[in-house]
Design a protein around this motif. Structure first.
Motif, PDB file in Angstrom:
ATOM      1  N   LEU A  17       0.816  -1.208   0.000  1.00 48.39           N
ATOM      2  CA  LEU A  17       0.000   0.000   0.000  1.00 48.39           C
ATOM      3  C   LEU A  17       0.855   1.266   0.000  1.00 48.39           C
ATOM      4  N   ALA A  18       2.002   1.225   0.660  1.00 47.33           N
ATOM      5  CA  ALA A  18       2.878   2.398   0.665  1.00 47.33           C
ATOM      6  C   ALA A  18       3.357   2.722  -0.741  1.00 47.33           C
ATOM      7  N   ALA A  19       3.700   1.687  -1.500  1.00 48.34           N
ATOM      8  CA  ALA A  19       4.131   1.906  -2.886  1.00 48.34           C
ATOM      9  C   ALA A  19       2.958   2.324  -3.753  1.00 48.34           C
ATOM     10  N   LEU A  20       1.783   1.768  -3.479  1.00 46.26           N
ATOM     11  CA  LEU A  20       0.605   2.072  -4.287  1.00 46.26           C
ATOM     12  C   LEU A  20       0.222   3.539  -4.191  1.00 46.26           C
ATOM     13  N   PRO A  75      -2.931   6.911   5.598  1.00 48.60           N
ATOM     14  CA  PRO A  75      -3.884   5.874   5.990  1.00 48.60           C
ATOM     15  C   PRO A  75      -4.732   5.460   4.798  1.00 48.60           C
ATOM     16  N   VAL A  76      -5.097   4.182   4.752  1.00 51.85           N
ATOM     17  CA  VAL A  76      -5.847   3.649   3.615  1.00 51.85           C
ATOM     18  C   VAL A  76      -7.156   3.037   4.106  1.00 51.85           C
ATOM     19  N   SER A  84      -2.921  -3.116   8.178  1.00 49.87           N
ATOM     20  CA  SER A  84      -2.552  -2.215   7.086  1.00 49.87           C
ATOM     21  C   SER A  84      -3.683  -1.266   6.684  1.00 49.87           C
ATOM     22  N   LEU A  85      -4.887  -1.491   7.196  1.00 49.18           N
ATOM     23  CA  LEU A  85      -6.040  -0.675   6.810  1.00 49.18           C
ATOM     24  C   LEU A  85      -6.497   0.215   7.957  1.00 49.18           C
ATOM     25  N   SER A  86      -6.914   1.423   7.617  1.00 47.97           N
ATOM     26  CA  SER A  86      -7.441   2.361   8.608  1.00 47.97           C
ATOM     27  C   SER A  86      -8.965   2.410   8.607  1.00 47.97           C
ATOM     28  N   THR A 130      -5.817  12.424  -6.277  1.00 50.18           N
ATOM     29  CA  THR A 130      -4.661  11.531  -6.394  1.00 50.18           C
ATOM     30  C   THR A 130      -4.677  10.440  -5.323  1.00 50.18           C
ATOM     31  N   ASN A 131      -5.718  10.401  -4.509  1.00 50.54           N
ATOM     32  CA  ASN A 131      -5.774   9.451  -3.393  1.00 50.54           C
ATOM     33  C   ASN A 131      -6.734   8.298  -3.653  1.00 50.54           C
TER      34      ASN A 131
END
Length: 259
Positions: free
Chosen positions: A76-79, A86-87, A155-157, A134-135
């Protein structure tokens, strides 16, 4: 010497042009293949008729903003180009209007929006492009594959599931997304404080959601006194919500927090 009607008149004649694939790197029909072998599926394929504008948005933006849920680990950081962003995962975004509005209101939050409806994928990409968002990332395929095989723990918020198919017939209840086995996949992927937000206009499904979420280990109801939450201002009115209200349905929101 005579030539065949199908052969070129001269050796130097160019070969007939072959039409390019409409989506050469766009959404696949079944990105996970055999990895999708499970009872609960987050979707039932709806390819649908796509407009020229939606197709053009996929052609332009899929390589940058599209994600195939093929079972490969997803960074997710690369994505999103940031380890600090936070995703929030949204499963089933329809045509993407509400998703785009929430993404615009939360530019510092990554929105990973999953659906298999090709026109909706194209529409959300077009909306994101038009608004300069862009998010937003648009994921194609079965969200269960994403949850089971592709994401790291914590990994998910957040998780959003708005107006999923209620499968009203009793024999089809097993197809409903919000079930204990689904939450068993979701909960380990949520960071402490992450919010699970579900909404439905089908009262029996709302009651089932409440029961299942309340019984899930590691989740706490943000509105324990009432069970259901007041309609949050941050959730835009969706087409499905308007249709449900027009039929006299009661819309229920459920907000649970990861402990």
């Amino acid at each position: 010497m005579s030539t065949s009607p199908l052969s070129p008149a001269t050796p130097d004649a160019p070969a007939p042009a072959v039409p390019a694939a409409r989506f050469p790197a766009g959404p696949a029909a079944d990105p996970a293949g055999s990895r999708g072998e499970h009872r609960i599926r987050s979707f039932h394929a709806r390819r649908g008729r796509i407009t020229q504008a939606q197709a053009a948005a996929i052609d332009r933006h899929w390589d940058m903003w599209g994600v195939e849920l093929d079972g490969s680990p997803l960074d997710l950081a690369a994505l999103y180009g940031s380890a600090a962003m936070p995703v929030v995962l949204e499963i089933g975004f329809g045509m993407g209007d509400a998703t785009a509005q929430m993404a615009a209101a939360e530019p510092a939050t990554g929105i990973l929006a999953v659906d298999v409806h090709t026109p909706g994928q194209g529409n959300l990409l077009a909306l994101a492009d038009r608004a300069g968002l862009t998010n937003v990332r648009v994921a194609n395929g079965d969200a269960v594959v994403l949850l089971r095989d592709m994401l790291a723990p914590a990994s998910l918020s957040g998780l959003r599931v708005y107006f999923p198919d209620p499968w009203p017939k009793a024999k089809h209840h097993k197809r409903r997304l919000i079930q204990p086995s689904f939450l068993a996949l979701v909960t380990p992927l949520l960071r402490p404080g992450a919010v699970v937000h579900c909404a439905t206009d089908w009262e029996p499904y709302a009651e089932q959601m409440l029961d299942v979420l309340s019984a899930a280990t590691g989740l706490a109801n943000a509105h324990p006194a009432t069970g259901f939450a007041p309609r949050p201002d941050f959730r835009p009115m969706t087409k499905f919500e308007r249709q449900g209200l027009a039929k006299g349905h009661v819309v229920r929101d459920l907000l649970f927090t990861r402990l």
